[in-house]
Scaffold this active site. Sequence first.
Site, PDB file in Angstrom:
ATOM      1  N   HIS A 143      17.439  24.517 -82.973  1.00 47.91           N
ATOM      2  CA  HIS A 143      16.932  23.705 -81.860  1.00 47.91           C
ATOM      3  C   HIS A 143      15.869  24.506 -81.110  1.00 47.91           C
ATOM      4  O   HIS A 143      15.995  25.731 -80.953  1.00 47.91           O
ATOM      5  CB  HIS A 143      18.074  23.310 -80.913  1.00 47.91           C
ATOM      6  CG  HIS A 143      17.644  22.273 -79.925  1.00 47.91           C
ATOM      7  ND1 HIS A 143      16.904  22.590 -78.817  1.00 47.91           N
ATOM      8  CD2 HIS A 143      17.791  20.928 -79.916  1.00 47.91           C
ATOM      9  CE1 HIS A 143      16.625  21.472 -78.146  1.00 47.91           C
ATOM     10  NE2 HIS A 143      17.157  20.452 -78.805  1.00 47.91           N
ATOM     11  N   GLU A 172      15.250  24.905 -78.086  1.00 49.22           N
ATOM     12  CA  GLU A 172      15.744  25.691 -76.946  1.00 49.22           C
ATOM     13  C   GLU A 172      16.381  26.994 -77.427  1.00 49.22           C
ATOM     14  O   GLU A 172      16.284  28.024 -76.760  1.00 49.22           O
ATOM     15  CB  GLU A 172      16.716  24.836 -76.117  1.00 49.22           C
ATOM     16  CG  GLU A 172      15.956  23.767 -75.333  1.00 49.22           C
ATOM     17  CD  GLU A 172      16.723  22.485 -75.086  1.00 49.22           C
ATOM     18  OE1 GLU A 172      17.955  22.459 -75.221  1.00 49.22           O
ATOM     19  OE2 GLU A 172      16.061  21.469 -74.765  1.00 49.22           O
ATOM     20  N   GLU A 218      11.634  17.368 -83.722  1.00 50.12           N
ATOM     21  CA  GLU A 218      11.641  17.326 -82.259  1.00 50.12           C
ATOM     22  C   GLU A 218      10.391  18.030 -81.740  1.00 50.12           C
ATOM     23  O   GLU A 218      10.389  19.268 -81.610  1.00 50.12           O
ATOM     24  CB  GLU A 218      12.885  18.034 -81.713  1.00 50.12           C
ATOM     25  CG  GLU A 218      14.181  17.365 -82.112  1.00 50.12           C
ATOM     26  CD  GLU A 218      15.280  17.634 -81.099  1.00 50.12           C
ATOM     27  OE1 GLU A 218      15.858  16.662 -80.601  1.00 50.12           O
ATOM     28  OE2 GLU A 218      15.555  18.804 -80.779  1.00 50.12           O
ATOM     29  N   GLY A 270      12.835  16.471 -73.140  1.00 52.61           N
ATOM     30  CA  GLY A 270      13.197  16.528 -71.726  1.00 52.61           C
ATOM     31  C   GLY A 270      12.022  16.308 -70.789  1.00 52.61           C
ATOM     32  O   GLY A 270      12.130  16.541 -69.585  1.00 52.61           O
ATOM     33  N   ASN A 296      23.019  15.178 -78.386  1.00 50.03           N
ATOM     34  CA  ASN A 296      23.071  16.619 -78.130  1.00 50.03           C
ATOM     35  C   ASN A 296      23.273  16.795 -76.629  1.00 50.03           C
ATOM     36  O   ASN A 296      22.342  16.602 -75.849  1.00 50.03           O
ATOM     37  CB  ASN A 296      21.768  17.282 -78.597  1.00 50.03           C
ATOM     38  CG  ASN A 296      21.707  18.750 -78.205  1.00 50.03           C
ATOM     39  OD1 ASN A 296      22.709  19.341 -77.787  1.00 50.03           O
ATOM     40  ND2 ASN A 296      20.529  19.347 -78.345  1.00 50.03           N
TER      41      ASN A 296
HETATM   42  P1  13P Z   1      15.811  14.746 -74.654  1.00 51.27           P
HETATM   43  O1  13P Z   1      16.258  13.487 -75.356  1.00 51.27           O
HETATM   44  O2  13P Z   1      16.529  15.011 -73.379  1.00 51.27           O
HETATM   45  O3  13P Z   1      14.318  14.818 -74.549  1.00 51.27           O
HETATM   46  O4  13P Z   1      16.244  15.963 -75.621  1.00 51.27           O
HETATM   47  C1  13P Z   1      15.934  15.905 -76.967  1.00 51.27           C
HETATM   48  C2  13P Z   1      16.633  17.004 -77.651  1.00 51.27           C
HETATM   49  O5  13P Z   1      16.302  18.167 -77.472  1.00 51.27           O
HETATM   50  C3  13P Z   1      17.756  16.673 -78.509  1.00 51.27           C
HETATM   51  O6  13P Z   1      18.174  17.770 -79.247  1.00 51.27           O
END
Ligand code: 13P
Length: 248
Positions: free
Chosen positions: A94, A96, A166, A172, A9
């Site tokens: 997601h 976010e 997730e 992140g 992603n």
């Molecule tokens: P990271 O691997 O950067 O922690 O992000 C995970 C993510 O949100 C994938 O959709």
Amino acid sequence: MRRSLVVGNWKMNGTLASAELLVKGIIAGLGENIADIAVCVPYVYLPKVSELVKNTALALGAQNVADKSSGAYTGEISAAMLSEFSCKYALVGHSERRSYYGDTDESVAARFCQAQEQNITPILCVGETLEQREQDQTFAVINAQLDAVINLAGIAAFDAAVIAYEPVWAIGTGKTATDEQAQEVHRYIRQYIAAKDQAIADKIQILYGGSAKPDNAKGLFAMPDIDGGLIGGASLDAESFLKIYHSI
Ligand code: 13P
């Protein structure tokens, strides 16, 4: 035996030139066809990347899809538009999107259905925040996120879908869930689906996402209910993304 899947992603990163280099680098290093692999790229890079991945094992995905099929929805991209660029997957829900752009459980469910109407496999993202985990709300949050989709689409729709667990606190942050923490929730998700349809539960790919890296992927992927990963930061570099893929 379920086939594994590793999905990158890219989020809102890169340029057209870096996207091309990254995709070419991934394709060059794919090697043996050991698992499914895809990249979810920014919408505007879909035309370019769809050409680059043609006739390769690397599949293409989008990072979201509209909850309506067409019409006066400024700024949205429909599933039919995505299918014009051979998108095999679309992320829906997601964290976010949920936290910064107001995607609700209900709109995520509608996006899931829109994708499936165009034969695009939705990757339904679920997961709890740190606060919810600390208050022992993890399973309740995941129930609600799954139920919204099950209520609208029906359990049978999960026959052509992927789930990504997730934990928001791991995205992140560099704080990966331990193998056991992730497995516990993956097992829970599979059992939740199994209570409604055992065959679908046995078949559905459940991916882990959240600071997955080359050095922790192997342990996560060895867990019985973890069928691969949804990779953010580490998917922006061909070498590290391929290392994760080859950890399957
Ligand atoms: P990271 O691997 O950067 O922690 O992000 C995970 C993510 O949100 C994938 O959709």
